[in-house]
Motif scaffolding. Structure first.
Motif, PDB file in Angstrom:
ATOM      1  N   GLY A  71       0.786  -1.226   0.000  1.00  0.00           N
ATOM      2  CA  GLY A  71       0.000   0.000   0.000  1.00  0.00           C
ATOM      3  C   GLY A  71       0.815   1.272   0.000  1.00  0.00           C
ATOM      4  O   GLY A  71       0.258   2.373   0.053  1.00  0.00           O
ATOM      5  N   PHE A  72       2.141   1.146  -0.065  1.00  0.00           N
ATOM      6  CA  PHE A  72       3.013   2.317  -0.127  1.00  0.00           C
ATOM      7  C   PHE A  72       3.226   2.700  -1.592  1.00  0.00           C
ATOM      8  O   PHE A  72       3.669   1.879  -2.397  1.00  0.00           O
ATOM      9  N   ASN A  73       2.925   3.941  -1.925  1.00  0.00           N
ATOM     10  CA  ASN A  73       3.069   4.414  -3.297  1.00  0.00           C
ATOM     11  C   ASN A  73       4.501   4.891  -3.528  1.00  0.00           C
ATOM     12  O   ASN A  73       4.836   6.059  -3.329  1.00  0.00           O
ATOM     13  N   ILE A  74       5.353   3.957  -3.942  1.00  0.00           N
ATOM     14  CA  ILE A  74       6.776   4.229  -4.156  1.00  0.00           C
ATOM     15  C   ILE A  74       7.114   3.908  -5.610  1.00  0.00           C
ATOM     16  O   ILE A  74       6.717   2.862  -6.125  1.00  0.00           O
ATOM     17  N   THR A  75       7.839   4.788  -6.278  1.00  0.00           N
ATOM     18  CA  THR A  75       8.228   4.532  -7.666  1.00  0.00           C
ATOM     19  C   THR A  75       9.745   4.634  -7.831  1.00  0.00           C
ATOM     20  O   THR A  75      10.428   5.294  -7.036  1.00  0.00           O
ATOM     21  N   MET A  76      10.246   4.005  -8.878  1.00  0.00           N
ATOM     22  CA  MET A  76      11.678   4.064  -9.171  1.00  0.00           C
ATOM     23  C   MET A  76      12.108   5.488  -9.502  1.00  0.00           C
ATOM     24  O   MET A  76      13.197   5.929  -9.117  1.00  0.00           O
ATOM     25  N   ASN A  77      11.262   6.229 -10.216  1.00  0.00           N
ATOM     26  CA  ASN A  77      11.611   7.609 -10.573  1.00  0.00           C
ATOM     27  C   ASN A  77      11.802   8.473  -9.331  1.00  0.00           C
ATOM     28  O   ASN A  77      12.691   9.332  -9.289  1.00  0.00           O
ATOM     29  N   GLU A  78      10.974   8.245  -8.318  1.00  0.00           N
ATOM     30  CA  GLU A  78      11.113   9.006  -7.071  1.00  0.00           C
ATOM     31  C   GLU A  78      12.430   8.671  -6.379  1.00  0.00           C
ATOM     32  O   GLU A  78      13.108   9.555  -5.842  1.00  0.00           O
ATOM     33  N   LEU A  79      12.795   7.394  -6.396  1.00  0.00           N
ATOM     34  CA  LEU A  79      14.061   6.988  -5.788  1.00  0.00           C
ATOM     35  C   LEU A  79      15.250   7.560  -6.551  1.00  0.00           C
ATOM     36  O   LEU A  79      16.234   7.997  -5.953  1.00  0.00           O
ATOM     37  N   LEU A  80      15.155   7.569  -7.877  1.00  0.00           N
ATOM     38  CA  LEU A  80      16.227   8.139  -8.690  1.00  0.00           C
ATOM     39  C   LEU A  80      16.391   9.626  -8.415  1.00  0.00           C
ATOM     40  O   LEU A  80      17.509  10.149  -8.379  1.00  0.00           O
ATOM     41  N   GLU A  81      15.277  10.310  -8.202  1.00  0.00           N
ATOM     42  CA  GLU A  81      15.340  11.746  -7.903  1.00  0.00           C
ATOM     43  C   GLU A  81      16.039  11.986  -6.570  1.00  0.00           C
ATOM     44  O   GLU A  81      16.883  12.882  -6.446  1.00  0.00           O
ATOM     45  N   ILE A  82      15.705  11.184  -5.568  1.00  0.00           N
ATOM     46  CA  ILE A  82      16.322  11.335  -4.252  1.00  0.00           C
ATOM     47  C   ILE A  82      17.809  10.991  -4.294  1.00  0.00           C
ATOM     48  O   ILE A  82      18.638  11.645  -3.648  1.00  0.00           O
ATOM     49  N   SER A  83      18.154   9.974  -5.078  1.00  0.00           N
ATOM     50  CA  SER A  83      19.550   9.523  -5.125  1.00  0.00           C
ATOM     51  C   SER A  83      20.407  10.360  -6.060  1.00  0.00           C
ATOM     52  O   SER A  83      21.626  10.175  -6.122  1.00  0.00           O
ATOM     53  N   GLY A  84      19.779  11.267  -6.796  1.00  0.00           N
ATOM     54  CA  GLY A  84      20.534  12.081  -7.738  1.00  0.00           C
ATOM     55  C   GLY A  84      21.016  11.292  -8.937  1.00  0.00           C
ATOM     56  O   GLY A  84      21.978  11.674  -9.601  1.00  0.00           O
ATOM     57  N   GLY A  85      20.354  10.167  -9.217  1.00  0.00           N
ATOM     58  CA  GLY A  85      20.733   9.342 -10.350  1.00  0.00           C
ATOM     59  C   GLY A  85      21.845   8.357 -10.051  1.00  0.00           C
ATOM     60  O   GLY A  85      22.254   7.597 -10.926  1.00  0.00           O
ATOM     61  N   GLU A  86      22.353   8.360  -8.805  1.00  0.00           N
ATOM     62  CA  GLU A  86      23.416   7.428  -8.439  1.00  0.00           C
ATOM     63  C   GLU A  86      22.809   6.093  -8.009  1.00  0.00           C
ATOM     64  O   GLU A  86      21.600   5.902  -8.047  1.00  0.00           O
ATOM     65  N   VAL A  87      23.665   5.151  -7.610  1.00  0.00           N
ATOM     66  CA  VAL A  87      23.207   3.825  -7.210  1.00  0.00           C
ATOM     67  C   VAL A  87      22.254   3.937  -6.027  1.00  0.00           C
ATOM     68  O   VAL A  87      22.563   4.564  -5.015  1.00  0.00           O
ATOM     69  N   ILE A  88      21.087   3.319  -6.157  1.00  0.00           N
ATOM     70  CA  ILE A  88      20.064   3.399  -5.115  1.00  0.00           C
ATOM     71  C   ILE A  88      20.335   2.364  -4.034  1.00  0.00           C
ATOM     72  O   ILE A  88      20.601   1.195  -4.322  1.00  0.00           O
ATOM     73  N   GLY A  89      20.263   2.800  -2.785  1.00  0.00           N
ATOM     74  CA  GLY A  89      20.436   1.910  -1.647  1.00  0.00           C
ATOM     75  C   GLY A  89      19.317   2.113  -0.639  1.00  0.00           C
ATOM     76  O   GLY A  89      18.438   2.972  -0.816  1.00  0.00           O
ATOM     77  N   ARG A  90      19.361   1.354   0.437  1.00  0.00           N
ATOM     78  CA  ARG A  90      18.304   1.448   1.450  1.00  0.00           C
ATOM     79  C   ARG A  90      18.161   2.839   2.066  1.00  0.00           C
ATOM     80  O   ARG A  90      17.038   3.237   2.405  1.00  0.00           O
ATOM     81  N   PRO A  91      19.258   3.621   2.221  1.00  0.00           N
ATOM     82  CA  PRO A  91      19.072   4.979   2.746  1.00  0.00           C
ATOM     83  C   PRO A  91      18.145   5.835   1.882  1.00  0.00           C
ATOM     84  O   PRO A  91      17.417   6.688   2.405  1.00  0.00           O
ATOM     85  N   HIS A  92      18.152   5.593   0.560  1.00  0.00           N
ATOM     86  CA  HIS A  92      17.257   6.350  -0.319  1.00  0.00           C
ATOM     87  C   HIS A  92      15.807   5.912  -0.130  1.00  0.00           C
ATOM     88  O   HIS A  92      14.890   6.741  -0.153  1.00  0.00           O
ATOM     89  N   PHE A  93      15.597   4.607   0.061  1.00  0.00           N
ATOM     90  CA  PHE A  93      14.251   4.126   0.377  1.00  0.00           C
ATOM     91  C   PHE A  93      13.762   4.764   1.681  1.00  0.00           C
ATOM     92  O   PHE A  93      12.612   5.199   1.781  1.00  0.00           O
ATOM     93  N   ALA A  94      14.637   4.804   2.676  1.00  0.00           N
ATOM     94  CA  ALA A  94      14.261   5.361   3.978  1.00  0.00           C
ATOM     95  C   ALA A  94      13.876   6.831   3.851  1.00  0.00           C
ATOM     96  O   ALA A  94      12.883   7.285   4.438  1.00  0.00           O
ATOM     97  N   ARG A  95      14.655   7.584   3.078  1.00  0.00           N
ATOM     98  CA  ARG A  95      14.368   9.006   2.889  1.00  0.00           C
ATOM     99  C   ARG A  95      13.027   9.206   2.198  1.00  0.00           C
ATOM    100  O   ARG A  95      12.247  10.088   2.568  1.00  0.00           O
ATOM    101  N   LEU A  96      12.734   8.378   1.195  1.00  0.00           N
ATOM    102  CA  LEU A  96      11.470   8.510   0.475  1.00  0.00           C
ATOM    103  C   LEU A  96      10.284   8.143   1.365  1.00  0.00           C
ATOM    104  O   LEU A  96       9.248   8.819   1.339  1.00  0.00           O
ATOM    105  N   LEU A  97      10.432   7.096   2.164  1.00  0.00           N
ATOM    106  CA  LEU A  97       9.363   6.728   3.096  1.00  0.00           C
ATOM    107  C   LEU A  97       9.090   7.860   4.082  1.00  0.00           C
ATOM    108  O   LEU A  97       7.931   8.138   4.428  1.00  0.00           O
ATOM    109  N   LEU A  98      10.150   8.527   4.527  1.00  0.00           N
ATOM    110  CA  LEU A  98       9.992   9.660   5.437  1.00  0.00           C
ATOM    111  C   LEU A  98       9.311  10.827   4.735  1.00  0.00           C
ATOM    112  O   LEU A  98       8.377  11.435   5.282  1.00  0.00           O
ATOM    113  N   ASN A  99       9.755  11.137   3.530  1.00  0.00           N
ATOM    114  CA  ASN A  99       9.181  12.261   2.781  1.00  0.00           C
ATOM    115  C   ASN A  99       7.694  12.069   2.512  1.00  0.00           C
ATOM    116  O   ASN A  99       6.927  13.042   2.462  1.00  0.00           O
ATOM    117  N   LYS A 100       7.280  10.811   2.345  1.00  0.00           N
ATOM    118  CA  LYS A 100       5.882  10.530   2.029  1.00  0.00           C
ATOM    119  C   LYS A 100       5.025  10.324   3.275  1.00  0.00           C
ATOM    120  O   LYS A 100       3.823  10.075   3.167  1.00  0.00           O
TER     121      LYS A 100
END
Length: 217
Positions: free
Chosen positions: A145-174
Motif C-alpha cells: 500500500g506504499f506508493n513508491i516509484t523508481m523515478n522518485e528513488l532516482l530523484e532522491i539519489s541524484g541518479g546514483e546507485v540506489i540503496g536502502r538509505p534512499h528508500f528510507a528518505r522517500l518513506l519519510l518524505n511521504k
C-alpha cells in the motif's frame, strides 16, 4: 599527515558526490584519500573524469609486485614518502566488496588496476543484481500500500546507485514513517518487512578478485 582510506560517495551509500567528497577532504587537509564504495569503483572513475588534472594515483598498475607481501611493502613505502612532499592530494584506488561467510563481511581492496576487466565485469554484475533487488523491494512496498516509484528513488539519489538509505528518505518524505531510523527498524533492516538480501561473493572470491587485479585486500 591526514589519511582516510575508507570513504563512500553517492555511487553507493555515501552522502556526498565524488567531487563533493574531494572538496571536503581538501578542506580538512587530507593528503591521501581512498574512495571505497560498496561493490563499485564508479565514484573514483567519475572523480577522475571531472578532475582530469589529478593524474597521480598511488597504485601498483605500472610495475605490480608479484606477491602480496611486496605489494603491501610497496604501498607503505609510497604512503611514507608523501610525508616529505608538499603535494595537496593523492589517491589510492579502493573498493568495499560484499562477501558472505556465513554472515556479511566487507572486504576492502586497495591499489588495484582500475582497468582490470574481470574486476569491472564482476562489480557491474553485482550492481545489476542490486538494481533488480530494488525493483523487487518497490513491488513489495506497492503491494503493501506504499506508493513508491523508481523515478522518485532516482530523484532522491541524484541518479546514483540506489540503496536502502534512499528508500528510507522517500518513506519519510511521504509520511509513511516519522524518522529514518523508524524506516530501517520497521521496514528496511535485515529481517524487516521489505528487506531483500543482495548478491555477495565468498570472501575468497572477493580477495582473489582484488589480488588478481593487482591490489591488496
Amino acid at each position: 599527515m591526514l589519511i582516510d582510506l575508507h570513504t563512500h560517495t553517492t555511487a553507493s551509500d555515501g552522502t556526498y558526490t565524488p567531487q563533493e567528497l574531494y572538496q571536503k577532504a581538501n578542506e580538512k587537509g587530507l593528503e591521501v584519500l581512498s574512495i571505497t564504495d560498496h561493490d563499485t569503483i564508479d565514484g573514483l572513475l567519475t572523480l577522475k573524469s571531472q578532475l582530469p588534472g589529478l593524474d597521480y594515483r598511488i597504485s601498483f598498475t605500472e610495475s605490480c609486485p608479484s606477491n602480496l607481501e611486496s605489494r603491501t611493502s610497496d604501498l607503505n613505502s609510497q604512503l611514507s614518502s608523501l610525508e616529505s612532499r608538499n603535494s595537496i592530494f593523492e589517491f589510492l584506488p579502493g573498493v568495499e566488496i560484499s562477501a558472505e561467510f556465513p554472515k556479511t563481511l566487507h572486504i576492502l581492496g586497495y591499489g588495484f588496476n582500475l582497468d582490470d576487466n574481470k574486476l569491472s565485469k564482476t562489480l557491474k554484475e553485482l550492481q545489476e543484481y542490486r538494481l533488480n533487488r530494488n525493483k523487487l523491494m518497490i513491488e513489495k512496498m506497492n503491494a503493501f500500500g506504499f506508493n513508491i516509484t523508481m523515478n522518485e528513488l532516482l530523484e532522491i539519489s541524484g541518479g546514483e546507485v540506489i540503496g536502502r538509505p534512499h528508500f528510507a528518505r522517500l518513506l519519510l518524505n511521504k509520511g509513511y514513517v516519522n524518522s529514518i531510523q523508524e524506516a530501517f527498524d520497521k521496514y528496511l533492516k535485515k529481517g524487516a518487512k521489505f528487506y531483500l538480501d543482495k548478491k555477495r561473493l565468498s570472501p575468497g572470491e572477493a580477495i582473489e578478485l582484488i589480488i588478481n587485479a593487482g591490489g591488496i585486500a
